[in-house]
Design a protein around this motif. Sequence first.
Motif, PDB file in Angstrom:
ATOM      1  N   VAL A   2      -2.420  -0.467   2.841  1.00 51.32           N
ATOM      2  CA  VAL A   2      -1.693  -1.315   1.898  1.00 51.32           C
ATOM      3  C   VAL A   2      -2.566  -2.500   1.502  1.00 51.32           C
ATOM      4  O   VAL A   2      -2.985  -3.288   2.352  1.00 51.32           O
ATOM      5  CB  VAL A   2      -0.372  -1.831   2.512  1.00 51.32           C
ATOM      6  CG1 VAL A   2       0.333  -2.767   1.528  1.00 51.32           C
ATOM      7  CG2 VAL A   2       0.536  -0.667   2.888  1.00 51.32           C
TER       8      VAL A   2
ATOM      9  N   PHE B 291       5.965   0.758  -5.199  1.00 50.95           N
ATOM     10  CA  PHE B 291       5.573   0.714  -3.788  1.00 50.95           C
ATOM     11  C   PHE B 291       6.589   1.461  -2.930  1.00 50.95           C
ATOM     12  O   PHE B 291       6.226   2.258  -2.068  1.00 50.95           O
ATOM     13  CB  PHE B 291       5.461  -0.742  -3.334  1.00 50.95           C
ATOM     14  CG  PHE B 291       5.092  -0.901  -1.874  1.00 50.95           C
ATOM     15  CD1 PHE B 291       3.776  -0.795  -1.454  1.00 50.95           C
ATOM     16  CD2 PHE B 291       6.081  -1.161  -0.926  1.00 50.95           C
ATOM     17  CE1 PHE B 291       3.442  -0.935  -0.115  1.00 50.95           C
ATOM     18  CE2 PHE B 291       5.754  -1.307   0.417  1.00 50.95           C
ATOM     19  CZ  PHE B 291       4.438  -1.192   0.814  1.00 50.95           C
TER      20      PHE B 291
ATOM     21  N   VAL C  37       4.665  -6.955   5.071  1.00 55.23           N
ATOM     22  CA  VAL C  37       4.617  -5.549   4.651  1.00 55.23           C
ATOM     23  C   VAL C  37       5.439  -4.684   5.601  1.00 55.23           C
ATOM     24  O   VAL C  37       6.179  -3.790   5.167  1.00 55.23           O
ATOM     25  CB  VAL C  37       3.161  -5.054   4.587  1.00 55.23           C
ATOM     26  CG1 VAL C  37       3.104  -3.541   4.375  1.00 55.23           C
ATOM     27  CG2 VAL C  37       2.404  -5.768   3.467  1.00 55.23           C
TER      28      VAL C  37
ATOM     29  N   ILE D 170       7.504  -3.463  -7.121  1.00 59.26           N
ATOM     30  CA  ILE D 170       8.096  -3.094  -5.838  1.00 59.26           C
ATOM     31  C   ILE D 170       8.675  -1.687  -5.862  1.00 59.26           C
ATOM     32  O   ILE D 170       8.556  -0.934  -4.879  1.00 59.26           O
ATOM     33  CB  ILE D 170       9.174  -4.128  -5.444  1.00 59.26           C
ATOM     34  CG1 ILE D 170       8.497  -5.466  -5.110  1.00 59.26           C
ATOM     35  CG2 ILE D 170       9.989  -3.648  -4.246  1.00 59.26           C
ATOM     36  CD1 ILE D 170       9.452  -6.575  -4.737  1.00 59.26           C
TER      37      ILE D 170
ATOM     38  N   ASN E 286      -2.313  -5.821   0.075  1.00 55.92           N
ATOM     39  CA  ASN E 286      -1.250  -6.800  -0.107  1.00 55.92           C
ATOM     40  C   ASN E 286      -1.714  -7.903  -1.058  1.00 55.92           C
ATOM     41  O   ASN E 286      -2.505  -8.767  -0.683  1.00 55.92           O
ATOM     42  CB  ASN E 286      -0.859  -7.385   1.253  1.00 55.92           C
ATOM     43  CG  ASN E 286       0.325  -8.323   1.158  1.00 55.92           C
ATOM     44  OD1 ASN E 286       1.103  -8.261   0.210  1.00 55.92           O
ATOM     45  ND2 ASN E 286       0.458  -9.197   2.145  1.00 55.92           N
TER      46      ASN E 286
ATOM     47  N   PHE F 104       0.617  -3.435  -2.882  1.00 59.06           N
ATOM     48  CA  PHE F 104       1.898  -4.140  -2.863  1.00 59.06           C
ATOM     49  C   PHE F 104       1.791  -5.319  -3.819  1.00 59.06           C
ATOM     50  O   PHE F 104       1.068  -6.280  -3.567  1.00 59.06           O
ATOM     51  CB  PHE F 104       2.245  -4.640  -1.459  1.00 59.06           C
ATOM     52  CG  PHE F 104       3.638  -5.215  -1.391  1.00 59.06           C
ATOM     53  CD1 PHE F 104       4.702  -4.439  -0.977  1.00 59.06           C
ATOM     54  CD2 PHE F 104       3.882  -6.527  -1.775  1.00 59.06           C
ATOM     55  CE1 PHE F 104       5.988  -4.962  -0.945  1.00 59.06           C
ATOM     56  CE2 PHE F 104       5.163  -7.061  -1.754  1.00 59.06           C
ATOM     57  CZ  PHE F 104       6.218  -6.269  -1.337  1.00 59.06           C
TER      58      PHE F 104
END
Length: 213
Positions: A171, A205, A18, A202, A173, A197
């Motif tokens: 975040v 994000f 990340v 993407i 993930n 994420f």
Amino acid sequence: MKGLFISGSGTDVGKTFVARHIIQILNEKYTVIARKPIESDCIKTDAGLIPKDAKVLNDACTNPESIDIVCPFRFEARVSGEKASAEQGAIVCLQDLVQAVQPTNDSDFVVIEGAGGFYSPIAQQALNSDFASALGLSVVIVVKDELGAINQALLSINAVKKHKLDVVMLVLNQIIPNDLANAEALSAYTDVKIVAFKKDQIKDFNAKVLALI
């Protein structure tokens, strides 16, 4: 100092993955430099120890620096920085880490990755929380998006806020695709911005990161 401190709910949650992506996004706005001042589980080579995570972060920067600047304290053992340094007789204290992450230029935006979770040991009698507090930077928390993520996220958020640090975002993930909807559920329990994420989202994000940082 301008920058971010990247922490996580623990090990193997994708902090480096990340952080690398955040660096790549922020290259559009800032002169970004990376710092991972201490790293264990380094690769032993004839040329010395290679810090895997620090190299990934440094390579993501538009103008990468010497790896010796990015990660001056490197150890082979896969244990905490505190334990690894003590076992090798190379005591690393909190002030050593603070000094090691200083930017080359005042205009640099520094992305600093801690080691393990927010309360993981990182230096002699010092936790990641002590390191983050000494820097006073805004914090990005990375949590693996899985069953139990809400508990891990809230514990981490409360820990960071207890130290009077700003959580710029958390975040989630999603390493393995799932339909848990943890981001939506978590938003009911905190005012921290939750950013998921996902490999198939993407662009979304990226836009949220640029808006928040």
